[in-house]
Design a protein around this motif. Structure first.
Motif, PDB file in Angstrom:
ATOM      1  N   ALA A  19       0.831  -1.207   0.000  1.00 49.78           N
ATOM      2  CA  ALA A  19       0.000   0.000   0.000  1.00 49.78           C
ATOM      3  C   ALA A  19       0.864   1.255   0.000  1.00 49.78           C
ATOM      4  CB  ALA A  19      -0.937  -0.009   1.207  1.00 49.78           C
ATOM      5  N   VAL A  20       1.953   1.215   0.750  1.00 50.47           N
ATOM      6  CA  VAL A  20       2.866   2.361   0.806  1.00 50.47           C
ATOM      7  C   VAL A  20       3.459   2.635  -0.567  1.00 50.47           C
ATOM      8  CG1 VAL A  20       5.109   3.147   1.673  1.00 50.47           C
ATOM      9  CG2 VAL A  20       3.431   2.158   3.248  1.00 50.47           C
ATOM     10  N   GLU A  21       3.980   1.600  -1.212  1.00 50.97           N
ATOM     11  CA  GLU A  21       4.608   1.783  -2.519  1.00 50.97           C
ATOM     12  C   GLU A  21       3.608   2.307  -3.541  1.00 50.97           C
ATOM     13  OE1 GLU A  21       7.407   1.968  -5.486  1.00 50.97           O
ATOM     14  OE2 GLU A  21       7.696   1.725  -3.332  1.00 50.97           O
ATOM     15  N   ALA A  22       2.398   1.767  -3.533  1.00 53.03           N
ATOM     16  CA  ALA A  22       1.373   2.227  -4.475  1.00 53.03           C
ATOM     17  C   ALA A  22       0.995   3.677  -4.210  1.00 53.03           C
ATOM     18  CB  ALA A  22       0.138   1.330  -4.368  1.00 53.03           C
ATOM     19  N   ALA A  23       0.882   4.035  -2.938  1.00 50.23           N
ATOM     20  CA  ALA A  23       0.474   5.398  -2.584  1.00 50.23           C
ATOM     21  C   ALA A  23       1.550   6.417  -2.948  1.00 50.23           C
ATOM     22  CB  ALA A  23       0.156   5.473  -1.095  1.00 50.23           C
ATOM     23  N   ILE A  24       2.803   6.105  -2.665  1.00 44.89           N
ATOM     24  CA  ILE A  24       3.887   7.040  -2.985  1.00 44.89           C
ATOM     25  C   ILE A  24       4.010   7.206  -4.497  1.00 44.89           C
ATOM     26  CG2 ILE A  24       6.351   7.520  -2.765  1.00 44.89           C
ATOM     27  CD1 ILE A  24       4.635   7.747  -0.165  1.00 44.89           C
ATOM     28  N   THR A  25       3.843   6.118  -5.224  1.00 46.80           N
ATOM     29  CA  THR A  25       3.848   6.193  -6.687  1.00 46.80           C
ATOM     30  C   THR A  25       2.747   7.122  -7.180  1.00 46.80           C
ATOM     31  OG1 THR A  25       4.768   3.956  -6.914  1.00 46.80           O
ATOM     32  CG2 THR A  25       3.594   4.860  -8.826  1.00 46.80           C
ATOM     33  N   ALA A  26       1.560   6.984  -6.596  1.00 51.39           N
ATOM     34  CA  ALA A  26       0.426   7.811  -7.013  1.00 51.39           C
ATOM     35  C   ALA A  26       0.630   9.282  -6.658  1.00 51.39           C
ATOM     36  CB  ALA A  26      -0.856   7.279  -6.363  1.00 51.39           C
ATOM     37  N   VAL A  27       1.134   9.549  -5.454  1.00 52.72           N
ATOM     38  CA  VAL A  27       1.372  10.936  -5.041  1.00 52.72           C
ATOM     39  C   VAL A  27       2.356  11.612  -5.989  1.00 52.72           C
ATOM     40  CG1 VAL A  27       2.420  12.400  -3.260  1.00 52.72           C
ATOM     41  CG2 VAL A  27       0.793  10.617  -2.607  1.00 52.72           C
ATOM     42  N   VAL A  86       7.751   3.896   4.651  1.00 56.45           N
ATOM     43  CA  VAL A  86       7.479   5.155   3.950  1.00 56.45           C
ATOM     44  C   VAL A  86       8.784   5.878   3.650  1.00 56.45           C
ATOM     45  CG1 VAL A  86       6.180   7.301   3.980  1.00 56.45           C
ATOM     46  CG2 VAL A  86       5.239   5.291   5.120  1.00 56.45           C
ATOM     47  N   GLY A  87       9.709   5.861   4.618  1.00 56.48           N
ATOM     48  CA  GLY A  87      10.998   6.500   4.394  1.00 56.48           C
ATOM     49  C   GLY A  87      11.743   5.889   3.220  1.00 56.48           C
ATOM     50  N   GLN A  88      11.739   4.567   3.136  1.00 57.04           N
ATOM     51  CA  GLN A  88      12.424   3.880   2.043  1.00 57.04           C
ATOM     52  C   GLN A  88      11.781   4.211   0.700  1.00 57.04           C
ATOM     53  OE1 GLN A  88      11.895  -0.467   1.459  1.00 57.04           O
ATOM     54  NE2 GLN A  88      14.091  -0.609   1.876  1.00 57.04           N
ATOM     55  N   ALA A  89      10.439   4.165   0.646  1.00 61.28           N
ATOM     56  CA  ALA A  89       9.735   4.425  -0.609  1.00 61.28           C
ATOM     57  C   ALA A  89       9.972   5.854  -1.096  1.00 61.28           C
ATOM     58  CB  ALA A  89       8.238   4.173  -0.429  1.00 61.28           C
ATOM     59  N   ALA A 129      12.572   7.848  -0.145  1.00 60.16           N
ATOM     60  CA  ALA A 129      14.006   8.044  -0.410  1.00 60.16           C
ATOM     61  C   ALA A 129      14.406   7.511  -1.774  1.00 60.16           C
ATOM     62  CB  ALA A 129      14.838   7.385   0.682  1.00 60.16           C
ATOM     63  N   ARG A 130      13.795   6.422  -2.209  1.00 55.99           N
ATOM     64  CA  ARG A 130      14.118   5.888  -3.537  1.00 55.99           C
ATOM     65  C   ARG A 130      13.881   6.934  -4.622  1.00 55.99           C
ATOM     66  NH1 ARG A 130      10.778   1.075  -2.285  1.00 55.99           N
ATOM     67  NH2 ARG A 130      12.114  -0.571  -1.481  1.00 55.99           N
ATOM     68  N   ARG A 131      12.883   7.783  -4.424  1.00 56.93           N
ATOM     69  CA  ARG A 131      12.604   8.842  -5.393  1.00 56.93           C
ATOM     70  C   ARG A 131      13.472  10.071  -5.155  1.00 56.93           C
ATOM     71  NH1 ARG A 131       8.649   4.790  -4.397  1.00 56.93           N
ATOM     72  NH2 ARG A 131       7.286   4.628  -6.215  1.00 56.93           N
ATOM     73  N   MET A 132      13.802  10.345  -3.911  1.00 53.66           N
ATOM     74  CA  MET A 132      14.631  11.502  -3.599  1.00 53.66           C
ATOM     75  C   MET A 132      16.071  11.322  -4.073  1.00 53.66           C
ATOM     76  SD  MET A 132      13.495  12.498   0.305  1.00 53.66           S
ATOM     77  CE  MET A 132      11.981  13.398   0.665  1.00 53.66           C
ATOM     78  N   ILE A 133      16.573  10.097  -4.010  1.00 49.57           N
ATOM     79  CA  ILE A 133      17.987   9.847  -4.327  1.00 49.57           C
ATOM     80  C   ILE A 133      18.367  10.333  -5.726  1.00 49.57           C
ATOM     81  CG2 ILE A 133      19.663   8.003  -4.788  1.00 49.57           C
ATOM     82  CD1 ILE A 133      18.519   6.598  -2.249  1.00 49.57           C
ATOM     83  N   PRO A 134      17.648   9.963  -6.784  1.00 49.15           N
ATOM     84  CA  PRO A 134      18.043  10.464  -8.119  1.00 49.15           C
ATOM     85  C   PRO A 134      17.859  11.970  -8.278  1.00 49.15           C
ATOM     86  CG  PRO A 134      16.051   9.116  -8.264  1.00 49.15           C
ATOM     87  CD  PRO A 134      16.563   8.970  -6.878  1.00 49.15           C
ATOM     88  N   ARG A 135      16.980  12.564  -7.477  1.00 49.96           N
ATOM     89  CA  ARG A 135      16.794  14.024  -7.532  1.00 49.96           C
ATOM     90  C   ARG A 135      17.856  14.759  -6.722  1.00 49.96           C
ATOM     91  NH1 ARG A 135      10.915  12.574  -7.100  1.00 49.96           N
ATOM     92  NH2 ARG A 135      10.954  12.930  -4.852  1.00 49.96           N
ATOM     93  N   ARG A 136      18.547  14.032  -5.854  1.00 52.07           N
ATOM     94  CA  ARG A 136      19.592  14.571  -4.985  1.00 52.07           C
ATOM     95  C   ARG A 136      19.103  15.724  -4.102  1.00 52.07           C
ATOM     96  NH1 ARG A 136      24.191  12.701  -4.791  1.00 52.07           N
ATOM     97  NH2 ARG A 136      25.049  14.604  -3.834  1.00 52.07           N
ATOM     98  N   ARG A 137      17.952  15.491  -3.510  1.00 53.51           N
ATOM     99  CA  ARG A 137      17.456  16.453  -2.532  1.00 53.51           C
ATOM    100  C   ARG A 137      16.309  15.805  -1.752  1.00 53.51           C
ATOM    101  NH1 ARG A 137      14.546  17.957  -7.143  1.00 53.51           N
ATOM    102  NH2 ARG A 137      12.311  18.306  -6.746  1.00 53.51           N
ATOM    103  N   GLY A 138      16.129  16.267  -0.510  1.00 52.61           N
ATOM    104  CA  GLY A 138      14.994  15.793   0.275  1.00 52.61           C
ATOM    105  C   GLY A 138      15.201  15.988   1.763  1.00 52.61           C
ATOM    106  N   ARG A 139      14.099  16.071   2.472  1.00 53.38           N
ATOM    107  CA  ARG A 139      14.110  16.178   3.922  1.00 53.38           C
ATOM    108  C   ARG A 139      13.182  15.115   4.483  1.00 53.38           C
ATOM    109  NH1 ARG A 139      17.314  19.528   2.447  1.00 53.38           N
ATOM    110  NH2 ARG A 139      17.638  21.657   3.223  1.00 53.38           N
ATOM    111  N   ILE A 140      13.665  14.375   5.463  1.00 52.79           N
ATOM    112  CA  ILE A 140      12.832  13.412   6.179  1.00 52.79           C
ATOM    113  C   ILE A 140      12.934  13.737   7.662  1.00 52.79           C
ATOM    114  CG2 ILE A 140      12.461  10.987   6.772  1.00 52.79           C
ATOM    115  CD1 ILE A 140      13.631  10.238   4.043  1.00 52.79           C
ATOM    116  N   VAL A 141      11.777  13.881   8.304  1.00 48.72           N
ATOM    117  CA  VAL A 141      11.739  14.154   9.737  1.00 48.72           C
ATOM    118  C   VAL A 141      10.930  13.045  10.401  1.00 48.72           C
ATOM    119  CG1 VAL A 141      11.098  15.781  11.549  1.00 48.72           C
ATOM    120  CG2 VAL A 141      11.846  16.642   9.306  1.00 48.72           C
ATOM    121  N   ASN A 142      11.586  12.269  11.255  1.00 50.51           N
ATOM    122  CA  ASN A 142      10.911  11.210  11.998  1.00 50.51           C
ATOM    123  C   ASN A 142      10.490  11.738  13.361  1.00 50.51           C
ATOM    124  OD1 ASN A 142      11.358   9.299   9.945  1.00 50.51           O
ATOM    125  ND2 ASN A 142      13.380   8.792  10.753  1.00 50.51           N
TER     126      ASN A 142
END
Length: 253
Positions: free
Chosen positions: A71-79, A123-126, A128-141
């Protein structure tokens, strides 16, 4: 002030239909972010979206179970496809259960692990996989004072928040080279639905106010500044840090 400007950035906040999650979503929106609300309860999400809409914001919603990998992977893909690339992830989803450790239900132990730790991993992994090629991102746990301190009847919760602290440091270590900053925001004792029983317990509230240097419970709005900081360009070289917003409770005996 431009360092704290979140304009045109997309922020996904998990568990954001109420409580701390909603307060953080509201705060990031006020600083220009486009918010994606998340939760499992459709009616609660719609109510949260309406509250922000009335305030002049235009949030999006993504209803999915943060403990379900598919569900996480599908949702992040859709967002990412329908709304845009996620610039900021606030891993806020969490739960509490109080019981003596010797009788703590095994099923509830598993549920706490899934909700408080596994969700941040998935959610962090899903994201981050998209953030890595963009070379930017913020994650706050969203960690807790229980990432450092224990208290009776919440040992499993304490274990999950300690694990989340170290997961945060691990994420920062692995993803920092991709220009992704991962930090923890650790609230002290705040007036939330999660703490309703404690807020209404006069004896506990008296103990807490005496134990906390600030001498009171926190209000959820007091977490917004820290969340905006960790989500913004002002924190471009802050990575793997746990920022305690606790009225000083972790600083003294």
């Amino acid at each position: 002030m431009s360092l704290f400007d979140l304009k045109n950035r997309i922020a996904l906040v998990t568990g954001s239909s109420k409580g701390i999650g909603f307060a953080l979503a509201q705060g990031l929106a006020a600083h220009g972010a486009r918010i994606v609300l998340n939760g499992r309860d459709q009616s609660a999400l719609e109510a949260a979206r309406e509250r922000l809409t009335v305030q002049g914001q235009h949030p999006d919603m993504s209803r999915f179970d943060v403990t379900d990998a598919e569900a996480v992977e599908a949702a992040i893909t859709a967002v990412e496809a329908e709304i845009g690339p996620i610039d900021i992830l606030i891993n806020n989803a969490g739960m509490q259960h109080r019981a003596p450790l010797e009788t703590f239900p095994v099923a509830m132990w598993q549920k706490l692990l899934e909700t408080n730790v596994t969700s941040a991993f998935l959610v962090g992994q899903a994201v981050a996989r998209r953030m890595i090629p963009r070379r930017r991102g913020r994650i706050v746990n969203i960690c807790s004072v229980q990432s450092e301190l224990a208290r009776t009847n919440i040992a499993p919760y304490t274990a999950t928040k300690g694990a989340l602290k170290m997961l945060t440091k691990g994420m920062a270590t692995d993803w920092g080279r991709h220009n992704i900053q991962v930090n923890g925001l650790a609230p002290g004792y705040f007036k939330t639905e999660l703490n309703k029983a404690l807020v209404e317990d006069a004896a506990f509230s008296a103990w807490l106010t005496a134990r906390t240097p600030a001498g009171r419970w926190g209000d959820v709005e007091e977490l917004v500044g820290a969340a905006v900081f960790l989500s913004s360009d002002a924190a471009s070289f802050v990575n793997g840090t746990i920022l305690y917003v606790d009225g000083g409770i972790t600083s003294c005996l």
